[in-house]
Design a protein around this motif. Structure first.
Motif, PDB file in Angstrom:
ATOM      1  N   SER A  98       0.832  -1.199   0.000  1.00 14.39           N
ATOM      2  CA  SER A  98       0.000   0.000   0.000  1.00 14.39           C
ATOM      3  C   SER A  98       0.872   1.256   0.000  1.00 14.39           C
ATOM      4  O   SER A  98       1.176   1.809  -1.060  1.00 14.39           O
ATOM      5  CB  SER A  98      -0.955  -0.012   1.200  1.00 14.39           C
ATOM      6  OG  SER A  98      -0.232  -0.081   2.432  1.00 14.39           O
ATOM      7  N   ALA A  99       1.303   1.688   1.164  1.00 14.16           N
ATOM      8  CA  ALA A  99       1.981   2.976   1.273  1.00 14.16           C
ATOM      9  C   ALA A  99       3.351   3.006   0.591  1.00 14.16           C
ATOM     10  O   ALA A  99       3.680   3.968  -0.111  1.00 14.16           O
ATOM     11  CB  ALA A  99       2.116   3.363   2.748  1.00 14.16           C
ATOM     12  N   GLN A 100       4.157   1.970   0.802  1.00 15.85           N
ATOM     13  CA  GLN A 100       5.486   2.005   0.181  1.00 15.85           C
ATOM     14  C   GLN A 100       5.378   2.011  -1.340  1.00 15.85           C
ATOM     15  O   GLN A 100       6.079   2.772  -2.022  1.00 15.85           O
ATOM     16  CB  GLN A 100       6.342   0.827   0.635  1.00 15.85           C
ATOM     17  CG  GLN A 100       7.786   0.955   0.139  1.00 15.85           C
ATOM     18  CD  GLN A 100       8.624  -0.273   0.426  1.00 15.85           C
ATOM     19  OE1 GLN A 100       8.252  -1.382   0.061  1.00 15.85           O
ATOM     20  NE2 GLN A 100       9.757  -0.079   1.064  1.00 15.85           N
ATOM     21  N   HIS A 101       4.502   1.174  -1.875  1.00 19.60           N
ATOM     22  CA  HIS A 101       4.341   1.152  -3.326  1.00 19.60           C
ATOM     23  C   HIS A 101       3.820   2.484  -3.840  1.00 19.60           C
ATOM     24  O   HIS A 101       4.263   2.980  -4.880  1.00 19.60           O
ATOM     25  CB  HIS A 101       3.394   0.030  -3.757  1.00 19.60           C
ATOM     26  CG  HIS A 101       3.138   0.023  -5.224  1.00 19.60           C
ATOM     27  ND1 HIS A 101       2.014   0.602  -5.787  1.00 19.60           N
ATOM     28  CD2 HIS A 101       3.860  -0.449  -6.269  1.00 19.60           C
ATOM     29  CE1 HIS A 101       2.057   0.479  -7.095  1.00 19.60           C
ATOM     30  NE2 HIS A 101       3.170  -0.161  -7.407  1.00 19.60           N
ATOM     31  N   ALA A 102       2.883   3.093  -3.114  1.00 23.51           N
ATOM     32  CA  ALA A 102       2.344   4.390  -3.537  1.00 23.51           C
ATOM     33  C   ALA A 102       3.447   5.440  -3.599  1.00 23.51           C
ATOM     34  O   ALA A 102       3.517   6.234  -4.548  1.00 23.51           O
ATOM     35  CB  ALA A 102       1.238   4.830  -2.578  1.00 23.51           C
ATOM     36  N   ALA A 103       4.313   5.450  -2.582  1.00 26.24           N
ATOM     37  CA  ALA A 103       5.388   6.441  -2.546  1.00 26.24           C
ATOM     38  C   ALA A 103       6.376   6.251  -3.693  1.00 26.24           C
ATOM     39  O   ALA A 103       6.938   7.220  -4.228  1.00 26.24           O
ATOM     40  CB  ALA A 103       6.117   6.373  -1.207  1.00 26.24           C
ATOM     41  N   LEU A 104       6.595   5.002  -4.096  1.00 27.07           N
ATOM     42  CA  LEU A 104       7.541   4.716  -5.174  1.00 27.07           C
ATOM     43  C   LEU A 104       6.919   4.887  -6.557  1.00 27.07           C
ATOM     44  O   LEU A 104       7.609   5.256  -7.510  1.00 27.07           O
ATOM     45  CB  LEU A 104       8.065   3.279  -5.041  1.00 27.07           C
ATOM     46  CG  LEU A 104       8.921   2.972  -3.817  1.00 27.07           C
ATOM     47  CD1 LEU A 104       9.195   1.481  -3.736  1.00 27.07           C
ATOM     48  CD2 LEU A 104      10.212   3.762  -3.831  1.00 27.07           C
ATOM     49  N   ASN A 105       5.630   4.618  -6.677  1.00 26.03           N
ATOM     50  CA  ASN A 105       5.014   4.529  -8.001  1.00 26.03           C
ATOM     51  C   ASN A 105       4.328   5.793  -8.488  1.00 26.03           C
ATOM     52  O   ASN A 105       4.548   6.230  -9.622  1.00 26.03           O
ATOM     53  CB  ASN A 105       4.008   3.378  -8.012  1.00 26.03           C
ATOM     54  CG  ASN A 105       3.381   3.180  -9.375  1.00 26.03           C
ATOM     55  OD1 ASN A 105       4.027   2.706 -10.309  1.00 26.03           O
ATOM     56  ND2 ASN A 105       2.118   3.553  -9.522  1.00 26.03           N
ATOM     57  N   PHE A 106       3.489   6.402  -7.667  1.00 20.61           N
ATOM     58  CA  PHE A 106       2.598   7.431  -8.182  1.00 20.61           C
ATOM     59  C   PHE A 106       3.254   8.795  -8.366  1.00 20.61           C
ATOM     60  O   PHE A 106       2.600   9.734  -8.824  1.00 20.61           O
ATOM     61  CB  PHE A 106       1.349   7.528  -7.299  1.00 20.61           C
ATOM     62  CG  PHE A 106       0.492   6.299  -7.379  1.00 20.61           C
ATOM     63  CD1 PHE A 106      -0.206   5.996  -8.527  1.00 20.61           C
ATOM     64  CD2 PHE A 106       0.426   5.400  -6.318  1.00 20.61           C
ATOM     65  CE1 PHE A 106      -0.973   4.844  -8.633  1.00 20.61           C
ATOM     66  CE2 PHE A 106      -0.333   4.246  -6.399  1.00 20.61           C
ATOM     67  CZ  PHE A 106      -1.038   3.972  -7.562  1.00 20.61           C
ATOM     68  N   GLY A 107       4.531   8.886  -8.047  1.00 22.90           N
ATOM     69  CA  GLY A 107       5.251  10.121  -8.336  1.00 22.90           C
ATOM     70  C   GLY A 107       6.126  10.025  -9.566  1.00 22.90           C
ATOM     71  O   GLY A 107       6.837  10.976  -9.902  1.00 22.90           O
ATOM     72  N   GLN A 108       6.064   8.896 -10.277  1.00 27.51           N
ATOM     73  CA  GLN A 108       6.983   8.711 -11.400  1.00 27.51           C
ATOM     74  C   GLN A 108       6.772   9.732 -12.509  1.00 27.51           C
ATOM     75  O   GLN A 108       7.724  10.317 -13.025  1.00 27.51           O
ATOM     76  CB  GLN A 108       6.855   7.288 -11.949  1.00 27.51           C
ATOM     77  CG  GLN A 108       7.397   6.231 -11.006  1.00 27.51           C
ATOM     78  CD  GLN A 108       7.488   4.873 -11.666  1.00 27.51           C
ATOM     79  OE1 GLN A 108       8.377   4.599 -12.470  1.00 27.51           O
ATOM     80  NE2 GLN A 108       6.563   4.005 -11.328  1.00 27.51           N
ATOM     81  N   TYR A 109       5.519   9.953 -12.889  1.00 21.42           N
ATOM     82  CA  TYR A 109       5.291  10.939 -13.957  1.00 21.42           C
ATOM     83  C   TYR A 109       5.512  12.370 -13.472  1.00 21.42           C
ATOM     84  O   TYR A 109       6.193  13.145 -14.147  1.00 21.42           O
ATOM     85  CB  TYR A 109       3.896  10.785 -14.558  1.00 21.42           C
ATOM     86  CG  TYR A 109       3.755  11.580 -15.838  1.00 21.42           C
ATOM     87  CD1 TYR A 109       4.167  11.046 -17.053  1.00 21.42           C
ATOM     88  CD2 TYR A 109       3.249  12.871 -15.834  1.00 21.42           C
ATOM     89  CE1 TYR A 109       4.079  11.766 -18.226  1.00 21.42           C
ATOM     90  CE2 TYR A 109       3.151  13.609 -17.002  1.00 21.42           C
ATOM     91  CZ  TYR A 109       3.567  13.051 -18.201  1.00 21.42           C
ATOM     92  OH  TYR A 109       3.480  13.780 -19.359  1.00 21.42           O
ATOM     93  N   PRO A 110       4.975  12.760 -12.294  1.00 21.20           N
ATOM     94  CA  PRO A 110       5.242  14.124 -11.838  1.00 21.20           C
ATOM     95  C   PRO A 110       6.733  14.439 -11.702  1.00 21.20           C
ATOM     96  O   PRO A 110       7.166  15.555 -12.002  1.00 21.20           O
ATOM     97  CB  PRO A 110       4.528  14.192 -10.484  1.00 21.20           C
ATOM     98  CG  PRO A 110       3.418  13.203 -10.606  1.00 21.20           C
ATOM     99  CD  PRO A 110       3.991  12.077 -11.429  1.00 21.20           C
ATOM    100  N   TYR A 111       7.526  13.472 -11.246  1.00 21.28           N
ATOM    101  CA  TYR A 111       8.947  13.733 -11.035  1.00 21.28           C
ATOM    102  C   TYR A 111       9.804  13.424 -12.271  1.00 21.28           C
ATOM    103  O   TYR A 111      10.868  14.009 -12.440  1.00 21.28           O
ATOM    104  CB  TYR A 111       9.466  12.913  -9.852  1.00 21.28           C
ATOM    105  CG  TYR A 111       9.063  13.438  -8.505  1.00 21.28           C
ATOM    106  CD1 TYR A 111       9.659  14.572  -7.960  1.00 21.28           C
ATOM    107  CD2 TYR A 111       8.072  12.823  -7.759  1.00 21.28           C
ATOM    108  CE1 TYR A 111       9.285  15.070  -6.729  1.00 21.28           C
ATOM    109  CE2 TYR A 111       7.682  13.307  -6.511  1.00 21.28           C
ATOM    110  CZ  TYR A 111       8.295  14.443  -6.010  1.00 21.28           C
ATOM    111  OH  TYR A 111       7.917  14.924  -4.774  1.00 21.28           O
ATOM    112  N   GLY A 112       9.354  12.495 -13.103  1.00 24.87           N
ATOM    113  CA  GLY A 112      10.208  12.061 -14.201  1.00 24.87           C
ATOM    114  C   GLY A 112       9.603  12.146 -15.570  1.00 24.87           C
ATOM    115  O   GLY A 112      10.211  11.690 -16.549  1.00 24.87           O
ATOM    116  N   GLY A 113       8.403  12.731 -15.690  1.00 24.78           N
ATOM    117  CA  GLY A 113       7.759  12.800 -16.998  1.00 24.78           C
ATOM    118  C   GLY A 113       8.446  13.728 -17.973  1.00 24.78           C
ATOM    119  O   GLY A 113       8.302  13.574 -19.194  1.00 24.78           O
TER     120      GLY A 113
END
Length: 249
Positions: A98-113
């Motif tokens: 839940s939380a760890q995956h969310a922190a790793l996954n859902f920022g990929q586009y905002p930070y690396g798009g």
């Protein structure tokens, strides 16, 4: 990054106090752990019940010997003998999914798009002095860098992929939300989940408060992106926030 400290609310003292992932994560970890311990202690009042549950023991044995066959003989695997053992194992699994995956996954586009900021590959290496491209690199380092970036097809393919995996679906179910009909006959467990849901809402407000605190320089201030990856709720799409109940990619 942290040392045991029984005087702290979560039993840990962070060596870096302004560390958003850790400080926000500890809030969610503690809420999960409290719910899990209530659930486990309700069904397993003592160690004998844990050890006598053949299905539970078989599940854990399979998780180690089949799911992680390459490291199944390692000495660091936790034992599953007591209710505390079970609560610790389940808390870790729920946290990771839940939380760890969310922190790793859902920022990929905002930070690396934006590909020049986080290119998935470079088409040429930084040249050494003896390489024929070294003079071009020295004369125009920016141009050399741009020519090394992925081509248009590679860049757009990468952007499309991380856009998809960074997005929440419209029917996403977030931590603290679930259909309680399956628990309708168990008042103690239902009450524990209601308390968990309220705690998750409180955590969301606390994270928002932290993001507005100018003393927390790693998450608030000019040019600083607020740390929202562990804010539990979210709308659909790429939002850079939201903690689903489990991995949904």
């Amino acid at each position: 990054m942290a040392i045991p400290d029984p005087t702290q609310p979560q039993g840990l003292r962070l060596l870096i106090k302004d560390y958003p992932y850790a400080t926000d994560g500890l809030l969610i970890w503690s809420a999960i752990e409290k719910l899990v311990r209530t659930y486990v202690n309700y069904y397993y009042q003592d160690s004998n019940k844990v050890q006598a549950d053949n299905e539970l023991q078989a599940w854990y044995k399979e998780s180690i010997n089949v799911g992680h066959a390459d490291v199944c003989d390692s000495s660091w695997w936790p034992k599953l003998s007591t209710p505390d053992d079970l609560a610790s194992i389940l808390t870790t699994i729920i946290w990771i999914a839940s939380a760890q995956h969310a922190a790793l996954n859902f920022g990929q586009y905002p930070y690396g798009g934006y590909v020049p900021t986080r290119p998935p590959l470079m088409r040429q290496l930084v040249p050494r002095e003896q390489d024929p491209e070294y003079a071009d690199f020295i004369n125009d380092p920016q141009g050399y860098f741009l020519s090394s970036l992925p081509n248009l097809f590679q860049a757009t393919k990468f952007m499309a992929v991380i856009d998809i995996i960074s997005a929440h679906s419209p029917d996403e179910e977030y931590i603290g939300e679930r259909d309680l009909s399956a628990w309708s006959g168990n008042n103690e467990i239902t009450e524990a989940f209601y308390k968990f849901s309220m705690e998750i809402r409180r955590i969301e407000k606390e994270i928002e408060r932290r993001n507005a605190d100018p003393n927390l320089r790693n998450r608030c201030g000019a040019g600083i992106t607020p740390y929202e990856l562990l804010i539990p709720s979210s709308g659909p799409g790429v939002t850079g926030r939201g903690v689903p109940n489990s991995i949904t990619v």
